[in-house]
Motif scaffolding. Structure first.
Motif, mmCIF file in Angstrom:
data_model
loop_
_atom_site.group_PDB
_atom_site.id
_atom_site.type_symbol
_atom_site.label_atom_id
_atom_site.label_comp_id
_atom_site.label_asym_id
_atom_site.label_seq_id
_atom_site.Cartn_x
_atom_site.Cartn_y
_atom_site.Cartn_z
ATOM 1 N N PHE A 33 5.731 -1.365 13.842
ATOM 2 C CA PHE A 33 6.552 -2.480 13.559
ATOM 3 C C PHE A 33 7.962 -2.174 14.189
ATOM 4 N N GLY A 37 10.423 -6.612 11.898
ATOM 5 C CA GLY A 37 9.105 -6.838 11.359
ATOM 6 C C GLY A 37 8.051 -7.247 12.082
ATOM 7 N N GLU A 67 -3.156 -1.687 8.441
ATOM 8 C CA GLU A 67 -2.260 -2.639 7.772
ATOM 9 C C GLU A 67 -3.090 -4.117 8.543
ATOM 10 N N ASP A 70 -2.507 -7.452 6.909
ATOM 11 C CA ASP A 70 -1.269 -7.975 7.305
ATOM 12 C C ASP A 70 -1.056 -8.426 8.705
ATOM 13 N N LEU A 71 -1.995 -8.303 9.381
ATOM 14 C CA LEU A 71 -1.759 -8.918 10.810
ATOM 15 C C LEU A 71 -2.372 -10.237 11.046
ATOM 16 N N GLU A 75 -2.187 -11.273 16.434
ATOM 17 C CA GLU A 75 -1.464 -9.743 16.515
ATOM 18 C C GLU A 75 -2.772 -8.700 16.675
ATOM 19 N N ARG A 272 2.863 4.089 5.092
ATOM 20 C CA ARG A 272 4.228 4.628 5.167
ATOM 21 C C ARG A 272 4.384 6.178 5.391
ATOM 22 N N VAL A 288 8.381 1.543 9.077
ATOM 23 C CA VAL A 288 8.558 0.035 8.417
ATOM 24 C C VAL A 288 6.903 -0.437 8.354
ATOM 25 N N VAL A 289 6.531 -0.917 7.222
ATOM 26 C CA VAL A 289 5.314 -1.461 6.801
ATOM 27 C C VAL A 289 5.359 -2.759 6.360
ATOM 28 N N ARG A 290 4.393 -3.685 6.517
ATOM 29 C CA ARG A 290 4.225 -4.820 6.139
ATOM 30 C C ARG A 290 3.553 -4.874 4.527
ATOM 31 N N LYS A 292 2.033 -3.996 0.909
ATOM 32 C CA LYS A 292 2.853 -3.782 -0.101
ATOM 33 C C LYS A 292 2.595 -2.092 -0.745
#
Length: 322
Positions: A33, A37, A67, A70-71, A75, A272, A288-290, A292
């Protein structure tokens, strides 16, 4: 006399038995990312280049380590096309197509086929349950809707997965020639791998290890044909895989021991950690991660970097000394 559906499945089984062979190190790629973001497609290409330079035998995208939850659907489809284009046929690409429903998994599988990928990895959602009949029906629905694909059945541990037992997996696979591999990552993974391989259906080509390669020696000793770790130390995992296949188990164990502290830390910080190491190796620009995930403090960073420095002589891939 066999009915028409049985004949179709037999013909399909014959075709799939001649299909893609998965062996060795098949890293799951992260999703890079930008600072704002958004997905970073140039960085995705660099990650692919890094994995190939390290000698990866195939690439997996998207997976949990990408991830994927979170896509957006757009995407993940765009990123998969980017991966496939960058690989350019040099190694197999396995597309993750897991989803909360069969309909969504079918859509992801069709996106994979459109991108040029015909091997998909799918974990049945927990909502389906753990019974062979229900889970088998889930996979058959997908296989019948997208006949071009072969499937890697992903068996993940709770709470994310359903912890299917070997007997259930045998029943599911036996009724579906589209399932040609199982990725087994319940804990501990060794005994289930042995149980799945014992008396497996003829069309099941092999069992792939998971768990971030934290148990790779045991998995390989039991007959696993491949492993799907994260990508950040693919060069070391490739060296380990080659040593083991050459019969130098002592060398494989040495490489395993020298990198295990890193994998233990990775188990806590997940993507991460992967992105931090790739940044240290000059492949990515940030961590950077989306998702949690736990954040690093200064002690964490110092510890990771210390272990990374101790393994520096093993890091041979492009960007290893960035």
């Amino acid at each position: 006399m066999k009915n028409i559906r049985s004949i179709i499945w037999i013909k399909k089984e014959d075709r799939l038995l001649q299909g893609l062979s998965l062996t060795g190190i098949l890293p799951v790629l992260p999703t890079p990312f930008r600072g704002d973001g958004a997905v970073d497609l140039p960085a995705m290409e660099r990650v692919v280049d890094f994995a190939l330079a390290c000698g990866a035998n195939g690439l997996v995208f998207p997976g949990f380590a990408s991830e994927v939850d979170d896509l957006t659907a757009d995407e993940r489809a765009t990123l998969l096309r980017t991966v496939v284009a960058r690989v350019a046929g040099r190694v197999p690409v396995i597309a993750g197509a897991s989803a909360p429903s069969a309909e969504e998994a079918i859509a992801h599988s069709r996106d994979a086929v459109a991108a040029g990928v015909t091997t998909v990895m799918i974990q049945a959602p927990k909502s389906v349950g753990v019974g062979a009949e229900a889970v088998g029906a889930f996979y058959r629905t997908i296989a019948e809707a997208v006949p071009e694909i072969s499937i890697v059945l992903q068996n993940a541990p709770a709470p994310r997965g359903s912890d299917l037992n070997a007997e259930t997996i045998h029943a599911i696979v036996a009724g579906n020639p589209s399932i040609t591999y199982v990725k087994e990552e319940t804990l501990p993974s060794g005994p289930p791998i042995s149980a799945i391989l014992k008396g497996k259906p003829a069309h099941l080509k092999g069992v792939i290890g998971g768990g971030g390669a934290r148990y790779i020696i045991d998995e390989y000793q039991r007959g696993a044909c491949a492993a799907m770790p994260a990508v950040e130390i693919t060069d070391v995992h490739v060296a380990l895989d080659r040593a083991f296949r050459a019969g130098d188990v002592a060398k494989a164990r040495e490489l395993y021991m020298r990198t295990l502290p890193l994998l233990v830390i990775q188990a806590n910080y997940r993507m991460r950690f992967t992105k931090h190491v790739l940044s240290r190796r000059g492949v990515m620009d940030n961590d950077v991660v989306r998702a949690k995930l736990l954040t690093f403090d200064d002690y964490d960073v110092a510890e990771i970097d210390a272990w990374l420095d101790l393994a520096r002589d093993l890091l041979t891939g492009e960007g290893a000394h960035g």
